[in-house]
Design a protein around this motif. Structure first.
Motif, short mmCIF file in Angstrom:
data_model
loop_
_atom_site.label_atom_id
_atom_site.label_comp_id
_atom_site.label_asym_id
_atom_site.label_seq_id
_atom_site.Cartn_x
_atom_site.Cartn_y
_atom_site.Cartn_z
N THR A 1 0.83 -1.20 0.00
CA THR A 1 0.00 0.00 0.00
C THR A 1 0.87 1.25 0.00
O THR A 1 0.57 2.22 -0.71
CB THR A 1 -0.93 -0.01 1.23
N GLN B 1 2.28 1.64 -3.49
CA GLN B 1 1.25 2.13 -4.40
C GLN B 1 1.01 3.62 -4.21
O GLN B 1 0.90 4.38 -5.16
CB GLN B 1 -0.06 1.37 -4.21
N LYS B 2 0.94 4.04 -2.96
CA LYS B 2 0.68 5.45 -2.66
C LYS B 2 1.83 6.35 -3.12
O LYS B 2 1.61 7.44 -3.63
CB LYS B 2 0.46 5.61 -1.15
N PRO C 1 -4.60 4.72 -2.26
CA PRO C 1 -5.29 3.63 -1.58
C PRO C 1 -6.40 4.10 -0.64
O PRO C 1 -7.27 3.33 -0.28
CB PRO C 1 -4.20 2.93 -0.77
N GLU D 1 -10.79 3.83 -5.61
CA GLU D 1 -9.68 2.87 -5.71
C GLU D 1 -9.94 1.66 -4.81
O GLU D 1 -9.67 0.53 -5.20
CB GLU D 1 -8.37 3.55 -5.30
#
Length: 185
Positions: free
Chosen positions: A33, A36-37, A44, A49
């Motif tokens: 996470t 991804q952020k 997230p 999303e």
């Protein structure tokens, strides 16, 4: 070693697997996470999303998600039972009954996507179609189903760990959700 001589692994292995794997996977998800952020344009914490992956999931991953969502403890136990009773053809016929539902759901979801392209959940569609009373009824049954299925999965996992290691079933029922709780909170 556990007091039950018929277990495959020692009781400490049960606690180690339940707590260790839970912490490992929750830590892995927290790291993913964060990656991804930091390195993608997708947030997230965004509801779009979270609920639908910004509508960017390809059909192969959707199919894998459906199969993994439908393959839970009761399905695995029942397919094993029909294999024991009817031989190698038992699981094939068991799966054949489920494919009808998957095919019908695929058609229904394609039609729903055409009619309500901005909807994220079935409850949004129910609210528009049937109003607040229908929405409340389906919300109750949806939550009840989620609680029932989550309880069945937790109890199935704890029964498996108990049979393999002799770990206390109640302890397993409380410890298994900890990894998920760490990641979600």
């Amino acid at each position: 070693m556990s007091s039950n001589a018929s277990t495959v692994l020692p009781q400490g292995a049960g606690y180690g697997v339940v707590i260790g794997m839970g912490l490992f996977f929750s830590g892995l998800m927290i790291v993913l996470t964060f990656i991804q952020k930091r390195y993608t344009a997708f947030s997230p914490s965004n509801a779009e999303e979270f609920t639908s992956a910004s509508r960017s999931v390809k059909p192969g991953l959707i199919a894998a998600g459906i199969v993994s969502a439908w393959t839970w403890a009761a399905t695995l136990l029942q397919s094993s039972a029909v294999a024991y009773r009817y031989g190698i053809s038992g699981p094939y016929w068991y799966a054949a009954g489920a494919t009808v539902q998957v095919l019908l759901f695929a058609q229904l979801s394609a039609k729903l996507k055409l009619n309500a392209p901005n909807a994220h959940t079935f409850l949004e569609i129910i609210d528009v179609r049937f109003g607040p009373v229908g929405h409340a009824v389906f919300l109750f049954f949806g939550l009840a189903t989620n609680i029932l299925v989550s309880s069945m999965l937790t109890l199935g996992g704890s029964a498996t760990v108990t049979d393999l290691t002799g770990m206390n079933t109640i302890a397993a029922c409380f410890l298994i959700p900890i990894g998920v709780s760490i990641y979600v909170v």
